[in-house]
Design an enzyme around this catalytic site. Structure first.
Site, mmCIF file in Angstrom:
data_model
loop_
_atom_site.group_PDB
_atom_site.id
_atom_site.type_symbol
_atom_site.label_atom_id
_atom_site.label_comp_id
_atom_site.label_asym_id
_atom_site.label_seq_id
_atom_site.Cartn_x
_atom_site.Cartn_y
_atom_site.Cartn_z
ATOM 1 N N TRP A 143 11.282 39.005 -43.341
ATOM 2 C CA TRP A 143 12.696 38.661 -43.482
ATOM 3 C C TRP A 143 13.618 39.577 -42.670
ATOM 4 C CZ3 TRP A 143 14.706 43.170 -44.953
ATOM 5 C CH2 TRP A 143 13.864 44.049 -45.642
ATOM 6 N N LYS A 167 5.065 30.157 -41.142
ATOM 7 C CA LYS A 167 5.595 30.389 -42.495
ATOM 8 C C LYS A 167 6.578 31.553 -42.438
ATOM 9 C CE LYS A 167 4.730 32.951 -45.818
ATOM 10 N NZ LYS A 167 6.166 33.157 -46.142
ATOM 11 N N PRO A 168 7.887 31.258 -42.534
ATOM 12 C CA PRO A 168 8.863 32.345 -42.560
ATOM 13 C C PRO A 168 8.899 32.972 -43.952
ATOM 14 C CG PRO A 168 9.990 30.237 -42.751
ATOM 15 C CD PRO A 168 8.522 29.925 -42.652
ATOM 16 N N GLU A 243 1.121 42.931 -36.835
ATOM 17 C CA GLU A 243 2.233 43.871 -36.603
ATOM 18 C C GLU A 243 2.644 44.360 -37.981
ATOM 19 O OE1 GLU A 243 3.439 44.926 -33.804
ATOM 20 O OE2 GLU A 243 2.513 43.533 -32.390
ATOM 21 N N LEU A 244 2.292 45.609 -38.310
ATOM 22 C CA LEU A 244 2.406 46.052 -39.702
ATOM 23 C C LEU A 244 3.432 47.171 -39.870
ATOM 24 C CD1 LEU A 244 -1.433 45.855 -40.417
ATOM 25 C CD2 LEU A 244 0.307 44.075 -40.671
ATOM 26 N N CYS A 277 10.832 47.952 -38.828
ATOM 27 C CA CYS A 277 9.520 48.629 -38.816
ATOM 28 C C CYS A 277 9.549 49.810 -37.849
ATOM 29 C CB CYS A 277 8.435 47.643 -38.421
ATOM 30 S SG CYS A 277 8.811 46.817 -36.876
ATOM 31 N N GLU A 373 7.271 54.490 -46.015
ATOM 32 C CA GLU A 373 8.278 53.746 -45.266
ATOM 33 C C GLU A 373 9.511 53.576 -46.166
ATOM 34 O OE1 GLU A 373 6.807 49.864 -44.135
ATOM 35 O OE2 GLU A 373 7.950 49.922 -42.271
ATOM 36 N N SER A 433 12.394 48.499 -28.626
ATOM 37 C CA SER A 433 12.075 47.068 -28.547
ATOM 38 C C SER A 433 12.504 46.482 -27.206
ATOM 39 C CB SER A 433 12.776 46.318 -29.683
ATOM 40 O OG SER A 433 12.391 46.867 -30.921
HETATM 41 P P1 NAD Z 1 5.528 41.379 -46.565
HETATM 42 O O1 NAD Z 1 4.199 41.814 -46.071
HETATM 43 O O2 NAD Z 1 5.788 41.416 -48.010
HETATM 44 O O3 NAD Z 1 5.827 39.875 -46.106
HETATM 45 C C1 NAD Z 1 5.661 39.446 -44.778
HETATM 46 C C2 NAD Z 1 5.302 37.972 -44.782
HETATM 47 O O4 NAD Z 1 4.053 37.790 -45.449
HETATM 48 C C3 NAD Z 1 6.302 37.085 -45.505
HETATM 49 O O5 NAD Z 1 6.383 35.851 -44.831
HETATM 50 C C4 NAD Z 1 5.660 36.896 -46.874
HETATM 51 O O6 NAD Z 1 6.064 35.716 -47.520
HETATM 52 C C5 NAD Z 1 4.193 36.827 -46.493
HETATM 53 N N1 NAD Z 1 3.274 37.186 -47.562
HETATM 54 C C6 NAD Z 1 3.492 38.015 -48.606
HETATM 55 N N2 NAD Z 1 2.395 38.086 -49.377
HETATM 56 C C7 NAD Z 1 1.467 37.277 -48.828
HETATM 57 C C8 NAD Z 1 0.128 36.923 -49.161
HETATM 58 N N3 NAD Z 1 -0.483 37.407 -50.241
HETATM 59 N N4 NAD Z 1 -0.538 36.070 -48.360
HETATM 60 C C9 NAD Z 1 0.073 35.565 -47.269
HETATM 61 N N5 NAD Z 1 1.331 35.861 -46.895
HETATM 62 C C10 NAD Z 1 2.019 36.704 -47.660
HETATM 63 O O7 NAD Z 1 6.562 42.242 -45.742
HETATM 64 P P2 NAD Z 1 8.151 42.214 -45.836
HETATM 65 O O8 NAD Z 1 8.565 42.972 -47.030
HETATM 66 O O9 NAD Z 1 8.635 40.815 -45.678
HETATM 67 O O10 NAD Z 1 8.531 42.991 -44.499
HETATM 68 C C11 NAD Z 1 8.617 44.382 -44.458
HETATM 69 C C12 NAD Z 1 7.367 44.964 -43.826
HETATM 70 O O11 NAD Z 1 7.125 44.362 -42.566
HETATM 71 C C13 NAD Z 1 7.523 46.447 -43.549
HETATM 72 O O12 NAD Z 1 6.342 47.116 -43.884
HETATM 73 C C14 NAD Z 1 7.749 46.491 -42.045
HETATM 74 O O13 NAD Z 1 7.396 47.694 -41.438
HETATM 75 C C15 NAD Z 1 6.901 45.359 -41.581
HETATM 76 N N6 NAD Z 1 7.339 44.891 -40.260
HETATM 77 C C16 NAD Z 1 6.555 45.163 -39.193
HETATM 78 C C17 NAD Z 1 6.958 44.769 -37.935
HETATM 79 C C18 NAD Z 1 6.106 45.062 -36.734
HETATM 80 O O14 NAD Z 1 6.357 44.472 -35.704
HETATM 81 N N7 NAD Z 1 5.113 45.932 -36.819
HETATM 82 C C19 NAD Z 1 8.160 44.085 -37.762
HETATM 83 C C20 NAD Z 1 8.950 43.821 -38.879
HETATM 84 C C21 NAD Z 1 8.524 44.223 -40.138
#
Ligand code: NAD
Length: 470
Positions: A143, A167-168, A243-244, A277, A373, A433
């Protein structure tokens, strides 16, 4: 804002998207179930051969038009991002420009699918190497950058000739749906892009990973969910890009240009209210300049306006109440561990998920806030005097996404940058970026790269033809 808040309960089969600044419902979106997830793959699979079979130039032109359309609609899209994510309009407009740039970059890369030609050492045989689309790709986005995280995957996937199911995040589906509509307007045929908003992320993504027609998972989000998806991907050996999470250090040496370091720190920390991130998460400032650096940062932070994007504020809300509680707890724990609140911005009189931008000084190097984080507008500072010890501390983490180094001597800055275990290092810059550069992390911050030439390769398989050439 371009959206009108709606009231009343969510219609059956939909879920509400809320503005985190006002807590008003921005819109209701269809809540896709497992049958919808499957029919999205049906459409993507049916569209794959015709799309992959088009001349690269034709796919390139679709992406180029998508770039133009995103810029045409920049204000509308920025309003949508601000409404569902809460970020400031300046940050939102910046995100749209950045997001659109992936369409332009990969419009240019689409016509360079690559390949090679070689002769076998023994003679007689020729090796013809080509790069072909990996197939139907599942894209999962977070998000915090609802437009850019989508286009950073959509653009290379489409350039390579893949079709996609996307899937957003449930918090921010409206921007992804808007981007998909622009791709249709740009000429993407039916079935090439399928956006599937859902409140059942695990069910939908799990179904895709179990579907033999899906050949790729490209995920951006937390390390915890990334690990889970990698385990599921292992069952069918699905090609995976991840990308985590990050925990970016921001290093300031005693000879750094402090004006530049403060300006860079404000961008690296407070862009998107710290919900990035790549956000600078922990500050390592040489003890000779720490007092001066901290005083200047506090002065800047106390000038920041926090509040709804519609009021023109610089810092928006966090995404949820849970995020506010997490950040407030991290600050309280840091103070309990010996940190001092050196400065704090004002909070608005608004119902949303706001936290005050905060500077913490004298943070013990081992404090929890330096390891986790933060994902919010909190800037913890610790000091150092021995460079080698500082580098050890900086690298003592499971993450390795971004890092920032400010040093007066460029040679020293480069040497320090090369010692940091991170995929992206800002050298005397607070922003890394760039669609033309390979974005991604070391260690548990990810696998693979997005952007640059590398981003295209993530959506391609390599095939060679061994040709008998008498
Ligand atoms: P999140 O992992 O909770 O969610 C990310 C996506 O995964 C969402 O679409 C969510 O609905 C989906 N998701 C959640 N649980 C799932 C499951 N069990 N199975 C399948 N899909 C699932 O992360 P967030 O809170 O939305 O975003 C924040 C995190 O993302 C932070 O850790 C940030 O560092 C990371 N991030 C990384 C990058 C990068 O490029 N490395 C960029 C942006 C954000």
């Amino acid at each position: 804002m371009t959206t009108t808040p709606t009231t009343g309960p969510a219609p059956a089969g939909t879920f509400a998207v809320e503005d985190p600044a006002t807590l008003e419902v921005v819109d209701h979106v269809r809540d896709h179930d497992l049958a919808d997830a499957r029919s999205a793959v049906d459409r993507a699979a049916a569209a794959l051969r015709p799309w992959a079979g088009l001349a690269p130039r034709v796919r390139s032109e679709v992406l180029r038009r998508a770039h133009e359309l995103m810029l045409r609609d920049r204000d509308r899209l920025a309003g949508l991002i601000a409404a569902e994510n809460g970020k400031s309009l300046v940050d939102a407009a910046g995100e749209v420009t950045y997001a659109a740039e992936f369409f332009r970059w990969f419009a240019e890369e689409a016509v360079r699918p690559g390949g090679d030609y070689g002769e076998s050492p023994a003679g007689g045989t020729r090796t013809v190497v080509r790069h072909v689309p990996v197939g139907v790709a599942a894209l999962v986005t977070p998000w915090n950058f609802p437009a850019a995280m989508a286009t950073r995957k959509l653009a290379p996937a489409l350039a390579a000739g893949c079709t996609v199911v996307l899937k957003p995040a449930a918090e921010t589906p409206l921007t992804a749906l808007a981007v998909a509509r622009l791709l249709t307007e740009a000429g993407a045929p039916d079935g090439v892009v399928n956006v599937v908003p859902t409140t059942d992320a695990a069910g939908v993504v799990g179904a895709w990973l179990a579907d033999e027609r899906v050949r790729k998972i490209s995920f951006t989000g937390s390390t915890a969910v990334g690990r889970l998806l990698l385990r599921q991907a292992a069952d069918r050996v699905v090609n995976a890009s991840m990308e985590l999470g990050g925990n970016a250090p921001f290093i300031v040496t005693e000879d750094a240009d402090l004006d530049a370091a403060v300006a860079g720190a404000m961008v690296a920390k407070f862009r998107n209210g710290g919900q990035a991130c790549t956000a600078a998460n922990r500050f390592y400032v040489h003890s000779d300049v720490a007092f001066d650096f901290t005083a200047r940062i506090v002065a800047e932070v106390e000038k920041l306006t926090t509040g709804p994007a519609a009021d023109g504020c610089a810092i928006g809300p966090l995404i949820s109440r849970a995020a506010v509680e997490r950040v407030e707890r991290a600050v309280a724990d840091a103070v309990a561990e010996g940190a001092r609140v050196a400065g704090r911005g004002a909070l608005p009189e608004a119902p949303g998920h706001f936290v005050a931008p905060t500077v913490l000084a004298d943070v013990p190097a081992g404090a929890a806030i330096m390891r986790e984080e933060i994902f919010g507008p909190v800037l913890p500072i610790t000091t150092w005097s021995e460079e080698a010890d500082m580098v050890d501390l900086v690298n003592d983490t499971e993450y390795g996404l971004a890092a920032y180094v400010y040093a007066g001597d460029l040679g020293r800055a480069m040497r320090l940058g090369e010692q940091v275990e991170a995929g992206m290092v800002g050298v005397n810059r607070g922003l890394v970026s760039d669609p033309a550069a390979p974005f991604g992390g070391f260690k548990q911050s990810g696998l693979g790269r997005e952007g640059a030439r590398d981003g295209l390769r993530e959506f391609q398989e390599t095939q060679y033809l061994s040709v008998d050439w008498p």
